[in-house]
Design an enzyme around this catalytic site. Structure first.
Site, PDB file in Angstrom:
ATOM      1  N   GLU A 124      -9.257  38.112  45.213  1.00  9.56           N
ATOM      2  CA  GLU A 124      -7.830  37.821  45.289  1.00  9.56           C
ATOM      3  C   GLU A 124      -7.309  37.586  46.710  1.00  9.56           C
ATOM      4  O   GLU A 124      -6.489  38.375  47.217  1.00  9.56           O
ATOM      5  CB  GLU A 124      -7.008  38.943  44.647  1.00  9.56           C
ATOM      6  CG  GLU A 124      -7.296  39.150  43.180  1.00  9.56           C
ATOM      7  CD  GLU A 124      -6.302  40.115  42.520  1.00  9.56           C
ATOM      8  OE1 GLU A 124      -5.392  40.601  43.198  1.00  9.56           O
ATOM      9  OE2 GLU A 124      -6.457  40.364  41.311  1.00  9.56           O
ATOM     10  N   GLU A 170     -11.495  40.606  36.089  1.00 12.15           N
ATOM     11  CA  GLU A 170     -10.603  41.738  35.820  1.00 12.15           C
ATOM     12  C   GLU A 170      -9.639  41.343  34.711  1.00 12.15           C
ATOM     13  O   GLU A 170      -9.088  40.242  34.729  1.00 12.15           O
ATOM     14  CB  GLU A 170      -9.779  42.115  37.056  1.00 12.15           C
ATOM     15  CG  GLU A 170     -10.590  42.649  38.202  1.00 12.15           C
ATOM     16  CD  GLU A 170      -9.726  43.032  39.404  1.00 12.15           C
ATOM     17  OE1 GLU A 170      -8.507  43.263  39.236  1.00 12.15           O
ATOM     18  OE2 GLU A 170     -10.285  43.078  40.512  1.00 12.15           O
TER      19      GLU A 170
HETATM   20  C1  FCB Z   1      -5.888  43.615  41.062  1.00 17.35           C
HETATM   21  C2  FCB Z   1      -6.898  44.224  42.014  1.00 17.35           C
HETATM   22  C3  FCB Z   1      -7.542  45.479  41.499  1.00 17.35           C
HETATM   23  C4  FCB Z   1      -6.568  46.358  40.747  1.00 17.35           C
HETATM   24  C5  FCB Z   1      -5.808  45.554  39.720  1.00 17.35           C
HETATM   25  C6  FCB Z   1      -4.848  46.362  38.884  1.00 17.35           C
HETATM   26  O1  FCB Z   1      -4.979  42.845  41.786  1.00 17.35           O
HETATM   27  O2  FCB Z   1      -7.912  43.295  42.291  1.00 17.35           O
HETATM   28  O3  FCB Z   1      -8.126  46.140  42.589  1.00 17.35           O
HETATM   29  O4  FCB Z   1      -5.755  47.027  41.623  1.00 17.35           O
HETATM   30  O5  FCB Z   1      -5.106  44.517  40.345  1.00 17.35           O
END
Ligand code: FCB
Length: 465
Positions: free
Chosen positions: A178, A365
């Site tokens: 990110e 994620e």
């Molecule tokens: C993302 C991050 C991860 C976590 C999630 C909830 O932005 O990559 O580390 O904090 O959000």
């Protein structure tokens, strides 16, 4: 009433939609779970420094102990195996490997990740490694952090050190996690390290992060033959609050530009989107000859982090992109205030496939924080997270059937952990962490469902192949 996916037949039917070899698992990152911040020669990162500043972390906590994973990694890997997961994503703490950020390698730090990778392979779990999940070594931060181009070169050296040792034992390398969040939340919103509120600094950081990715790719290539190499981006669709308002539609396009296209276009098209460049005005970064070609080096795979969509209204006169996010009545919002909206994932996957022709995609994620409660009997019943995972995994199955080249879905997170500026309050885990009582890990109801799904998919996959 259980959802259709919770009955045995529903779960088996969903599991059978994942092709043989598809990866189902979970994600973590170093600073959020490891603790042991002074062990074995680890240097400091700017997140250690940020936590030391009063008022930065909502619950006043830090990463010193976290989930104590640095010490408990063996048991944690056994837990992952017991869940039936066939993939696990983690990150390497840069200051463990290069305590000064560059130069002398701390072999003990590298040994830890070598043991972790070998431990995963012994258990039949594919390692997904992220090099930068935000823990910049403090000496580099003091020298200017992502404001200086040279940090991108330091990152490429770090990538070389790690890939030289681990090579093709790692299934999938991501350079950065990110860059959008690292740049904008850290330098403009000020909620993450280094905690600044400076638009030009944020856009400069974003360019140097993308450059770091581009310079690291050849280092990864030089040390691997089969490993898939790429980057992880957070993506979300921007929808106008009022689709009949031209101003809201324009605001949604601008929001999409800053959040999604500013990062996707350079990587896949080799240039910044002109409308966003113009929108940034004096914030636009200094781009040197060769930068864009380096950033656009072909990647094998793109990891995406998907949590929610944005529904936006235009705010005339407000700083670019001139919008505010609004809530949709009747929708479920998580503990983070994020809407449960699986259709946004469906739309983003389709767009990445059709507009950007991404060669391979994995979901790095996807998950939800909910206000979990540990019952006196030691159980965590989390129906909202269960619903979230079921809805999103159904979209993943649908996308595969529609021809999107998807190879993995990884839940954020394996276990509850340090949620950055919000400390330990939001809980994202499939496993509940009882921090106060010996760091017990307790499988939540959603975790048990996810584990049953992963096991059924593995068996189904074996039967299919
Ligand atoms: C993302 C991050 C991860 C976590 C999630 C909830 O932005 O990559 O580390 O904090 O959000």
């Amino acid at each position: 009433m259980p959802s259709p996916f919770e009955t045995d037949a529903g779960l088996l039917a969903l599991a059978a939609r994942f092709p043989a070899g598809f990866h189902l698992g979970a994600s973590t990152s170093a600073f959020q779970i490891e603790g042991a911040t002074r062990a074995d020669g680890r240097g400091r990162s700017w997140w250690d420094d940020f936590c030391d500043q009063p008022g930065r972390i909502a619950d006043g906590s830090n990463g010193d102990v976290a989930c104590d994973h640095y010490r408990r990694w063996r048991e944690d890997l056994d837990l992952i195996a017991s869940l039936g997961h066939n993939a696990y994503r983690f990150s390497v703490a840069w200051p463990r490997v290069l305590p000064q950020g560059r130069g002398a390698v701390n072999s003990a730090g590298l040994d830890h990740y070598e043991r972790l990778v070998d431990g995963l392979l012994e258990r039949g779990i594919a390692p997904y490694l992220t090099l930068y999940h935000w823990d910049l070594p403090s000496p580099l931060a003091k020298a200017g952090g992502w404001q200086v181009r040279d940090t991108a070169s330091a990152f490429a050296e770090f990538a070389d050190v790690v890939a030289r040792r681990l090579g093709d034992r790692v299934h999938s390398y991501a350079t950065l996690n990110e860059p959008r969040c690292a740049a904008f939340v850290g330098h403009l919103e000020g909620r993450h390290a280094p905690g600044w509120q400076d638009g030009a600094a944020a856009v400069r950081a974003a360019h140097h992060l993308l450059l770091a990715h581009g310079l690291a790719m050849p280092a990864l290539r030089a040390n691997t033959r089969q490993a898939r190499c790429g980057i992880v981006l957070d993506v979300k669709p921007y929808d106008p609050a009022d689709p009949n308002s031209a101003a809201d539609v324009a605001a949604a396009h601008a929001g999409d530009g800053v959040f999604n296209r500013w990062f996707l276009d350079p990587i896949f098209r080799g240039h910044y989107p002109q409308d966003v460049w113009d929108g940034f005005g004096s914030w636009a970064p200094e781009v040197h000859a060769g930068d864009m070609a380096a950033i656009a080096a072909p990647i094998d795979t793109l990891g995406i982090n998907y949590y929610t969509r944005a529904v936006v209204s235009a705010v005339p006169g407000e700083v670019y992109p001139g919008l505010v996010e609004v809530r949709v009545p009747g929708q479920h919002y998580s503990h983070m205030g994020w809407e449960d909206h699986p259709d946004g994932l469906r739309r983003m996957l389709r767009r990445l496939h059709e507009d950007y022709r991404v060669p391979d995609l994995f979901i790095a994620e996807n998950g939800a924080a909910e206000p979990d409660v540990l019952s006196p009997e030691g159980r965590v019943d989390d129906p909202a997270r269960l619903r979230y995972l079921q809805g999103h995994l159904a979209v993943v199955a649908e996308a595969i059937e529609a021809g999107v080249p998807l190879s993995a879905h990884l839940v954020w997170s394996l276990m509850d952990n340090f949620e950055w500026g919000r400390g330990y309050v939001p809980r994202f885990g499939l496993l509940y962490v009882d921090y106060a009582n010996g760091q017990r890990r307790i499988l939540k109801r959603s975790g048990a469902w996810h584990s049953a799904l992963a096991k059924a998919a593995l068996t189904g996959g074996a039967a299919r192949s």
